[in-house]
Design a protein around this motif. Structure first.
Motif, PDB file in Angstrom:
ATOM      1  N   PHE A 242       0.497 -60.792 -27.388  1.00 25.37           N
ATOM      2  CA  PHE A 242      -0.278 -62.033 -27.439  1.00 25.37           C
ATOM      3  C   PHE A 242      -1.642 -61.844 -28.085  1.00 25.37           C
ATOM      4  O   PHE A 242      -2.050 -62.648 -28.938  1.00 25.37           O
ATOM      5  CB  PHE A 242      -0.434 -62.589 -26.015  1.00 25.37           C
ATOM      6  N   ASN A 243      -2.385 -60.809 -27.715  1.00 21.16           N
ATOM      7  CA  ASN A 243      -3.746 -60.666 -28.226  1.00 21.16           C
ATOM      8  C   ASN A 243      -3.758 -60.350 -29.714  1.00 21.16           C
ATOM      9  O   ASN A 243      -4.668 -60.765 -30.432  1.00 21.16           O
ATOM     10  CB  ASN A 243      -4.498 -59.582 -27.449  1.00 21.16           C
ATOM     11  N   THR A 244      -2.756 -59.619 -30.203  1.00 19.84           N
ATOM     12  CA  THR A 244      -2.669 -59.356 -31.638  1.00 19.84           C
ATOM     13  C   THR A 244      -2.308 -60.629 -32.384  1.00 19.84           C
ATOM     14  O   THR A 244      -2.811 -60.883 -33.482  1.00 19.84           O
ATOM     15  CB  THR A 244      -1.627 -58.259 -31.911  1.00 19.84           C
ATOM     16  N   GLU A 245      -1.440 -61.438 -31.791  1.00 20.26           N
ATOM     17  CA  GLU A 245      -1.063 -62.714 -32.407  1.00 20.26           C
ATOM     18  C   GLU A 245      -2.238 -63.675 -32.466  1.00 20.26           C
ATOM     19  O   GLU A 245      -2.446 -64.348 -33.472  1.00 20.26           O
ATOM     20  CB  GLU A 245       0.087 -63.351 -31.621  1.00 20.26           C
ATOM     21  N   SER A 246      -3.025 -63.743 -31.391  1.00 16.04           N
ATOM     22  CA  SER A 246      -3.991 -64.829 -31.246  1.00 16.04           C
ATOM     23  C   SER A 246      -5.455 -64.415 -31.308  1.00 16.04           C
ATOM     24  O   SER A 246      -6.320 -65.261 -31.546  1.00 16.04           O
ATOM     25  CB  SER A 246      -3.762 -65.523 -29.900  1.00 16.04           C
TER      26      SER A 246
END
Length: 743
Positions: free
Chosen positions: A161-165
């Protein structure tokens, strides 16, 4: 519509019909306003005096310490703003606040702010905070479409999630050359239901003039031979900027072995989704995503939003053509060539100029009124004697086209050309995009195939656009298979038209029709979102020969066509057994041994009156009610006993099914207080005798079939580092399936 997984109530989320879910926290008053997108209402937070004002949710919402939560909102106002999560302990005392960065600018149009963070030690509750610093008194700031809950990520994304967003921090990214990495919150208007986009973006800043790039730190595992797709929204600094995204593959020792770059052709300086795809090489072990600017000026910034790596989609189930050759998203003709004639091939430009899927299409340009033969690359998967279908979606970009013939060209394992099919010729009208297809039987020796187009222009300098190409083995459009061991019939529907509406009936021998259940309830005018649909009908009766009727409607609701399946019968081998099922949770279905069927009661409400001087009473009766009685069954193992408890725990309406000839029909029932008794003998005896008090009920109409909603084991692997982490979050395997987390 409500945001999936939102901890906030519908009223607090959408500010409809009032603002009762919100209260002032600092220097403001709360009013209800119109003009929202998620319903008509919006939250008007009005300043009392110049300075920062804050509003918060009235309620506090339960959280689990150590778990990441996300909040977002759409907002509009005269100044920049931020959003936060306020963490509270069990006594309601504030522990800390996780704030987003302040928006880079102000906008009176709706735009997105968001942030995510890990609940700190001691946190048991959370509130959403809305903040803006106004320049005077009585200045309004508007908010709506507000979410608090677990992070919403792209299903199937190999990246966390954190890499995506980048909603937590920049730890998922690193600078490769001539760049620094940070976060920014530009003013961007997203669709109201674009829940994975908005708020923080990854900002790559060029340190000096020259090429600059960044790389995702994560190295998700890939399977050799599988095509993967990387995509992200790119926000270039200028119209002339050369911005790109790249999918990279690495071997088991971490060496980069392949890459596919896709360069954006920007129409402006907004957010544009750019895609890159490539089949993983034989020695590929992991992958990653890079992005950058070529020839950047010092200080130029490239922003990235919603970065995803996933298995590349197919435009028809079973298509053997790669996404890159079918979608034309990466630049150039993607392996297509002009076999004969004067036609030239290129990708349409700029981004969004002409497309049916994605953002680009293949542009075929003919300078003369002649015929040209256009051919894709070769793709493995053809097999002699089988019927294949080639399909393209075409659009006249300029001029006219008197003929577009769709063919399939065949090759053997040694790449020897075996000739092309006769094909189907189409005269292309102007205006819309049109589906063109052609069927052919693969000849002896065929192992590969290509899509071939013979295009004839009707005017000089004509342009034809091609997109969403597919080539697949033609399977039955409708197929049914009884799965007797699990008590359901599998109905497979192929070649469905996207965005059309679907209704599915189960038709009994007497001609009566019953709607079949799907993920959102009964399948009645449901929107088709995939060309392939597999339906498990767990409510199909036992021992009855039936078939399915499929009705397909155009988006306006007009009947466009019907199908019927073959006849099929679901059987239960042991007549002494029965099925008890939860229609909304078919994974809980139990097959149990019947001790004896109920002795039925049919209650009726009656009032009896004695009339003086008359022999007989006057009795006033209501309508006689449904069946009631006790079903006696056995469970034979501890696993059966645990499964039956799980089935009964919810208190949902259940379906009881027995073999025909047992004197009972399939029946929806509710179950009252149960009795679980031992059968005698030693204490270790696993058999149990159950008494289930049944009350007949109506078929649940709005109940949908629960499922994984597109999630796969890869999503679990992406989100959790160890099985211990999974066990800490989910109590049961069913909770894993349904993504139902503790707390």
């Amino acid at each position: 519509m409500p945001i999936p997984g939102n901890l906030l109530s519908a009223t607090t989320e959408s500010i409809d019909p009032n603002q009762s879910g919100w209260t002032p926290k600092l220097n403001c008053t709360i009013l209800w306003a119109t003009g929202g997108r998620n319903g008509p209402g919006a939250l008007n937070v009005k300043s009392v005096a110049a300075g920062e004002m804050q509003a918060r949710t009235v309620s506090s919402y339960p959280v689990v310490a150590g778990t990441v939560y996300e909040t977002f909102s759409d907002t509009a106002g005269a100044v920049a703003e931020r959003i936060g999560i306020r963490w509270l302990n069990s006594s309601g005392t504030e522990i800390s606040i996780t704030w987003s960065l302040t928006t880079a600018g102000a906008s009176a149009s709706w735009h997105r702010v968001s942030v995510a963070g890990q609940a700190p030690v001691g946190a048991t509750q959370a509130q959403v905070l809305l903040s803006s610093t106004e320049l005077g008194a009585a200045v309004p700031h508007y908010w709506e479409n507000i979410y608090l809950g677990l992070p919403i990520r792209t299903t199937g994304n190999l990246l966390p999630f954190n890499t995506e967003s980048t909603e937590i921090d920049t730890s998922g990214w690193t600078a490769v050359v001539n760049a620094t990495v940070s976060r920014q919150v530009p003013v961007v208007s997203w669709a109201v239901d674009a829940y994975t986009a908005g708020g923080h973006t990854l900002a790559m800043t060029a340190v000096a003039a020259g090429n600059a790039s960044v790389l995702a730190v994560d190295r998700p595992t890939v399977t050799p031979g599988v095509e993967y797709l990387a995509y992200a929204y790119l926000n270039p600094p200028t119209l002339a900027a050369v911005a790109w995204i790249e999918l990279r593959y690495y071997d088991a020792t971490g060496n980069q072995i392949a890459a596919q770059r896709s360069t954006l052709a920007p129409p402006g300086t907004g957010m544009y989704r750019q895609r890159a795809s490539l089949v993983a090489p034989a020695n590929a072990a992991t992958c990653s995503v890079a992005a950058g600017l070529d020839g950047a000026s010092a200080g130029q910034v490239l922003r990235l939003e919603t970065v995803v790596v996933t298995v590349a989609p197919k435009f028809a189930a079973g298509s053997i053509i790669t996404y890159s050759a079918a979608s034309f998203e990466q630049g150039g003709p993607a392996g297509w060539t002009t076999a004969s004639g004067v036609a030239t091939l290129d990708r349409t430009t700029p981004w969004g100029a002409a497309w049916f899927e994605g953002s680009y299409a293949l542009a075929i340009t003919s300078t003369t009124v002649t015929a040209s033969t256009i051919r894709s690359g070769r793709f493995a998967g053809a097999a002699a004697g089988l019927n294949f279908r080639a399909q393209v979606i075409a659009h006249v970009g300029a001029g006219s086209w008197t003929g577009v013939a769709v063919k399939i060209r065949w090759y053997d394992a040694a790449n020897t050309d075996l000739g092309a099919s006769v094909g189907v010729n189409y005269v292309m009208p102007s205006g819309s995009w049109y589906i063109l297809n052609s069927d052919a039987i693969a000849p002896a020796g065929a192992t590969q195939a290509a899509v071939e187009l013979v295009v004839t222009s009707g005017a000089t300098n004509s342009v034809l656009h091609i997109d969403q190409v597919a080539l697949w083995q033609v399977m039955p459009q409708t197929a049914v298979v009884p799965v007797d061991g699990d008590g359901y019939i599998q109905l497979t529907l192929r070649e469905l038209t996207l965005d059309s509406l679907l209704t599915v009936y189960r038709v009994a021998p007497d001609g009566s029709r019953t709607l079949v259940r799907g993920p959102s309830g009964l399948l009645s005018l449901n929107v088709i979102t995939s060309d392939l649909m597999i339906i498990e009908d767990h409510e199909a009766p036992l021992g009855v020969q039936l078939y399915y009727r499929i009705e397909i409607y155009n988006p306006s609701g007009t009947l466009a066509g019907t199908r019927t399946s073959a006849l099929v019968t679901l059987t239960l081998a042991d007549i002494n057994e029965c099925w008890i099922k939860d229609p909304g949770n078919p994974q809980r279905g139990c097959r149990v041994l019947v001790q004896h069927a109920p002795d039925w009661l049919r209650p009726v409400e009656q009032s009896a009156y004695v009339v003086r001087g008359r022999r007989n009473k006057v009795v006033l009766s209501g309508q006689r009610q449904g069946l009631e009685g006790d079903l006696a069954i056995w469970t034979r193992t501890d696993d059966e006993r645990a499964a039956l408890h799980l089935l009964l725990d919810s208190g949902n309406v259940l379906l009881w099914q027995a073999n025909p000839g047992m004197g009972v029909d399939d029946m929806y029932v509710t179950v009252a207080q149960i009795i679980e008794a031992r059968t005698g003998g030693v204490a270790q005896e696993p058999w149990r005798a159950w008494t289930l008090p049944l009350v007949q009920a109506d078929m649940p109409v709005t109940t949908g079939v629960n499922g994984a909603q597109g999630r796969t084991w890869q999503d679990i692997l992406t989100q959790f580092a160890t099985w211990g982490d999974v066990r800490n979050v989910y109590a049961t395997w069913e909770d894993v399936l349904l993504d139902r987390r503790r707390g």
